[in-house]
Design a protein around this motif. Structure first.
Motif, mmCIF file in Angstrom:
data_model
loop_
_atom_site.group_PDB
_atom_site.id
_atom_site.type_symbol
_atom_site.label_atom_id
_atom_site.label_comp_id
_atom_site.label_asym_id
_atom_site.label_seq_id
_atom_site.Cartn_x
_atom_site.Cartn_y
_atom_site.Cartn_z
ATOM 1 N N LEU A 149 4.322 6.168 5.096
ATOM 2 C CA LEU A 149 5.571 6.196 4.143
ATOM 3 C C LEU A 149 6.964 6.537 4.504
ATOM 4 N N GLU A 150 7.020 7.058 5.587
ATOM 5 C CA GLU A 150 8.404 7.667 5.940
ATOM 6 C C GLU A 150 8.872 6.619 6.653
ATOM 7 N N GLN A 151 8.354 5.549 6.971
ATOM 8 C CA GLN A 151 8.539 4.272 8.284
ATOM 9 C C GLN A 151 9.329 3.279 7.159
ATOM 10 N N THR A 152 10.208 2.572 7.960
ATOM 11 C CA THR A 152 10.675 1.384 7.487
ATOM 12 C C THR A 152 9.654 0.346 7.227
ATOM 13 N N PHE A 153 9.431 -0.552 6.061
ATOM 14 C CA PHE A 153 8.474 -1.418 5.811
ATOM 15 C C PHE A 153 8.868 -2.650 6.566
ATOM 16 N N ASN A 154 7.747 -3.341 7.272
ATOM 17 C CA ASN A 154 8.137 -4.455 8.061
ATOM 18 C C ASN A 154 7.259 -5.640 7.140
ATOM 19 N N PRO A 155 7.841 -6.374 6.391
ATOM 20 C CA PRO A 155 7.102 -7.279 5.497
ATOM 21 C C PRO A 155 6.404 -8.442 6.603
ATOM 22 N N SER A 156 6.973 -8.790 7.625
ATOM 23 C CA SER A 156 6.582 -9.831 8.676
ATOM 24 C C SER A 156 5.539 -9.278 9.434
ATOM 25 N N ASP A 157 5.102 -8.046 9.198
ATOM 26 C CA ASP A 157 3.948 -7.542 10.215
ATOM 27 C C ASP A 157 2.645 -7.616 9.268
ATOM 28 N N PRO A 158 1.823 -8.524 9.506
ATOM 29 C CA PRO A 158 0.594 -8.435 8.652
ATOM 30 C C PRO A 158 -0.221 -7.291 8.816
ATOM 31 N N ASP A 159 -0.094 -6.379 9.790
ATOM 32 C CA ASP A 159 -0.843 -5.103 10.137
ATOM 33 C C ASP A 159 -0.259 -4.141 9.377
ATOM 34 N N CYS A 160 1.151 -4.268 9.224
ATOM 35 C CA CYS A 160 1.902 -3.227 8.415
ATOM 36 C C CYS A 160 1.491 -3.303 6.843
ATOM 37 N N VAL A 161 1.655 -4.628 6.431
ATOM 38 C CA VAL A 161 1.289 -5.100 5.061
ATOM 39 C C VAL A 161 0.075 -4.511 4.748
ATOM 40 N N ASP A 162 -1.011 -4.944 5.696
ATOM 41 C CA ASP A 162 -2.708 -4.759 5.489
ATOM 42 C C ASP A 162 -2.692 -3.203 5.368
ATOM 43 N N ARG A 163 -2.192 -2.298 6.103
ATOM 44 C CA ARG A 163 -2.353 -0.911 6.190
ATOM 45 C C ARG A 163 -1.725 -0.197 4.901
ATOM 46 N N LEU A 164 -0.662 -0.899 4.407
ATOM 47 C CA LEU A 164 -0.193 -0.331 3.273
ATOM 48 C C LEU A 164 -1.009 -0.561 2.124
ATOM 49 N N THR B 169 0.503 -12.198 5.529
ATOM 50 C CA THR B 169 -0.916 -12.032 5.430
ATOM 51 C C THR B 169 -1.606 -13.187 6.137
ATOM 52 N N PRO B 170 -2.652 -12.935 7.408
ATOM 53 C CA PRO B 170 -3.534 -13.886 8.057
ATOM 54 C C PRO B 170 -4.504 -14.591 6.935
ATOM 55 N N VAL B 171 -4.687 -14.055 5.965
ATOM 56 C CA VAL B 171 -5.592 -14.624 4.871
ATOM 57 C C VAL B 171 -5.327 -15.695 4.210
ATOM 58 N N GLU B 172 -5.952 -16.856 4.371
ATOM 59 C CA GLU B 172 -5.440 -18.160 3.982
ATOM 60 C C GLU B 172 -5.963 -18.064 2.595
ATOM 61 N N GLY B 173 -4.884 -18.701 1.536
ATOM 62 C CA GLY B 173 -5.303 -18.809 0.101
ATOM 63 C C GLY B 173 -4.928 -17.376 -0.687
ATOM 64 N N LEU B 174 -4.470 -16.448 0.176
ATOM 65 C CA LEU B 174 -4.326 -15.016 -0.695
ATOM 66 C C LEU B 174 -3.150 -14.986 -1.135
ATOM 67 N N ASP B 175 -3.133 -14.559 -2.355
ATOM 68 C CA ASP B 175 -1.645 -14.323 -3.158
ATOM 69 C C ASP B 175 -1.330 -12.989 -2.565
ATOM 70 N N ILE B 176 -0.765 -12.655 -1.659
ATOM 71 C CA ILE B 176 -0.394 -11.299 -1.063
ATOM 72 C C ILE B 176 0.464 -10.505 -2.047
ATOM 73 N N GLN B 177 1.553 -11.647 -2.574
ATOM 74 C CA GLN B 177 2.351 -10.870 -3.612
ATOM 75 C C GLN B 177 1.902 -10.308 -4.819
ATOM 76 N N LEU B 178 0.982 -10.946 -5.447
ATOM 77 C CA LEU B 178 0.375 -10.739 -6.546
ATOM 78 C C LEU B 178 -0.535 -9.520 -6.136
ATOM 79 N N GLU B 179 -1.265 -9.309 -5.114
ATOM 80 C CA GLU B 179 -1.926 -7.934 -4.907
ATOM 81 C C GLU B 179 -1.242 -6.820 -5.003
#
Length: 505
Positions: free
Chosen positions: A223-238, A275-285
């Motif tokens: 949480l001390e690091q800047t969030f990278n929305p374009s990195d699926p791993d970063c989003v997934d980890r959070l 997100t690499p998952v097709e059909g997932l509404d990542i924003q709603l998650e």
């Protein structure tokens, strides 16, 4: 190589020697040499070696190595017999070594052998829990990936079956200490399993214990690091980390750090999430997680700033009514699309945080902006009534609750008094006078037993309503993908390196 007859004869010598058995070292050596014989000799050796092991400490290494040779024999019946007898070697300083050996044997693909190894590990766990943990964590930290994986699963499934006299406070402290070392470099699935292990420890059922777990999760989430929305791993980890943290939050264990990060780093980048998952509404998650956490947010340093970010994002999903032409019909080709699930999450989060700054909509906004918000709110409320039939399956039994937040914000000045239940959360009825056992627990005493019912750590975080508005949400499980710190899965967060290891018995 001794024959079957020689093995029986030397066994008789040792058995008849009673208290003087230690004086017959040569007889025991003959039995050790039985591992070099044929199938019958090996079977006998697998039974005889452990029986007299404790009487010959000077031959301990030779005896253990001989038994290990049998554990690797091509004959499955010999292997099973040898594994079954391994706990008899777990005495004194030999126990951690035996635990290490048994942990390595978890890699077997034979189901019967695998069960024998599990039973043997449980057996020595009851003899010396700390020593057994030493062997297990040694392999988790340094062993082959298959051994590491099965050792972690052993801990996650078997620890809860052990009695209290085995899992003492000192043992649980050792588990926590060693787990922290492992958590420096784990995959997403391993992280979930370790959170399951740690959240099940009695010493971490207290308020201070849950706070420790939240801090562990926050460290994993970076949480001390800047969030990278374009990195699926970063989003997934959070998201994985936040999912593990949500069940830990309460009125005494605050979600402030996570809510602040979501408001400052994630909301401004909501439309850019990948997100690499097709059909997932990542924003709603993301919005659902924020809504669930908002109920337990404590004092926030930049509350007004973050509340404004939340409010601005809410307005994006609450359109103004379409302009009407002179004939009374809509000037546009179609009415704005109302995204009910998004608005529910944002409106709920705003309602929860707004309680901490009740004059936000009056003193902090001018009259025109407040009027604009009410127009949007009224239009959305009308739209909700229009679409209520299509949403009946999703909102059945919850329509009144869903409208409470709207009613609060219609008041002049806006009110934040209603208690609202999110549509995807089960409604929990609490009897008067009943308190959560975990909240009554002090940091220095074990939790009180609560009536039988769903456990806190078993509650469902994601159970979205069915229907066409959320049909793709229930098919995705974050726990099965992703690598965390150190990138054990080779996904870009560092590297543990290749650990090509031979036999370490």
């Amino acid at each position: 190589m001794p024959t079957v007859e020689e093995l029986y004869r030397n066994y008789g010598i040792l058995a008849d020697a009673t208290e003087q058995v230690g004086q017959h070292k040569d007889a025991y050596q003959v039995i050790l040499d039985g591992v070099k014989g044929g199938t019958k000799e090996k079977r006998l050796a697998a039974q005889f070696i452990p029986k007299f092991f404790k009487h010959f400490p000077e031959l301990a290494d030779s005896a253990i190595n001989a038994q290990l040779d049998l554990c690797e024999d091509e004959d499955v019946s010999i292997r099973r017999q040898a594994i079954k007898e391994l706990p008899q070697f777990a005495t004194g300083e030999n126990l951690p070594r035996v635990a290490d050996i048994l942990t390595q044997l978890l890699q077997t693909d034979d189901s019967a052998e695998f069960n024998l190894v599990n039973n043997a590990l449980l057996s020595i766990f009851k003899m010396d829990a700390k020593g057994t943990l030493g062997g297990l964590f040694s392999q988790i930290l340094q062993g082959e990936d298959i051994v590491r994986e099965r050792a972690i699963k052993f801990l996650s499934t078997k620890l809860k079956t052990l009695p209290d006299e085995v899992l003492t406070k000192e043992v649980e402290e050792l588990i926590l200490t060693e787990s922290k070392k492992v958590l420096e470099d784990v995959t997403g699935e391993e992280f979930v399993l370790f959170m399951k292990i740690l959240s099940g420890l009695k010493s971490l059922q207290t308020v201070s214990g849950r706070q420790q777990l939240v801090e562990l999760v926050a460290e994993q989430a970076d949480l001390e690091q800047t969030f990278n929305p374009s990195d699926p791993d970063c989003v997934d980890r959070l998201l994985q980390c936040t999912r593990q943290a949500v069940p830990l939050f309460s009125k005494n264990v605050h979600s402030t750090r996570f809510v602040t990060y979501f408001c400052e780093q994630v909301l401004p980048n909501l439309s850019s999430l990948t997100t690499p998952v097709e059909g997932l509404d990542i924003q709603l998650e993301v919005l659902k997680l924020l809504a669930e956490m908002s109920s337990f947010c404590g004092d926030m340093e930049k509350l007004e700033t973050n509340l404004r970010k939340l409010f601005d994002k809410l307005l994006e999903y609450m359109p103004l009514p379409p302009e009407e032409a002179e004939n009374g019909e809509n000037a546009g080709n179609e009415e704005p699309k109302l995204q009910f699930s998004y608005v529910e999450c944002l409106l709920y989060s705003f309602h929860q945080l707004g309680r901490k700054l009740p004059d936000f909509l009056t003193a902090k906004l001018n009259a025109e902006k407040l009027k604009d918000f009410k127009i949007r709110l009224q239009y959305f409320a009308r739209g909700l009534q229009v679409y209520i039939r299509q949403l009946r399956l999703a909102l059945q039994g919850k329509t009144g609750e869903a409208l409470k937040t709207d009613e609060d914000l219609f008041h002049i000045p806006p009110s934040y008094k209603s208690t609202v239940t999110l549509s995807w959360k089960p409604v929990q009825k609490v009897e008067i006078g009943q308190k959560r056992a975990t909240e009554d627990t002090t940091s220095g005493s074990p939790p009180k037993k609560s009536p039988a019912g769903p456990k806190r750590d078993a509650r469902q975080i994601y159970n979205p309503p069915s229907g066409k508005y959320s049909g793709n949400l229930g098919n995705f499980n974050y726990e099965q993908r992703g690598a965390f710190r150190g990138s054990r899965g080779g996904r870009g967060w560092g590297a543990r390196g290749n650990r090509s290891r031979g036999r370490l018995y």
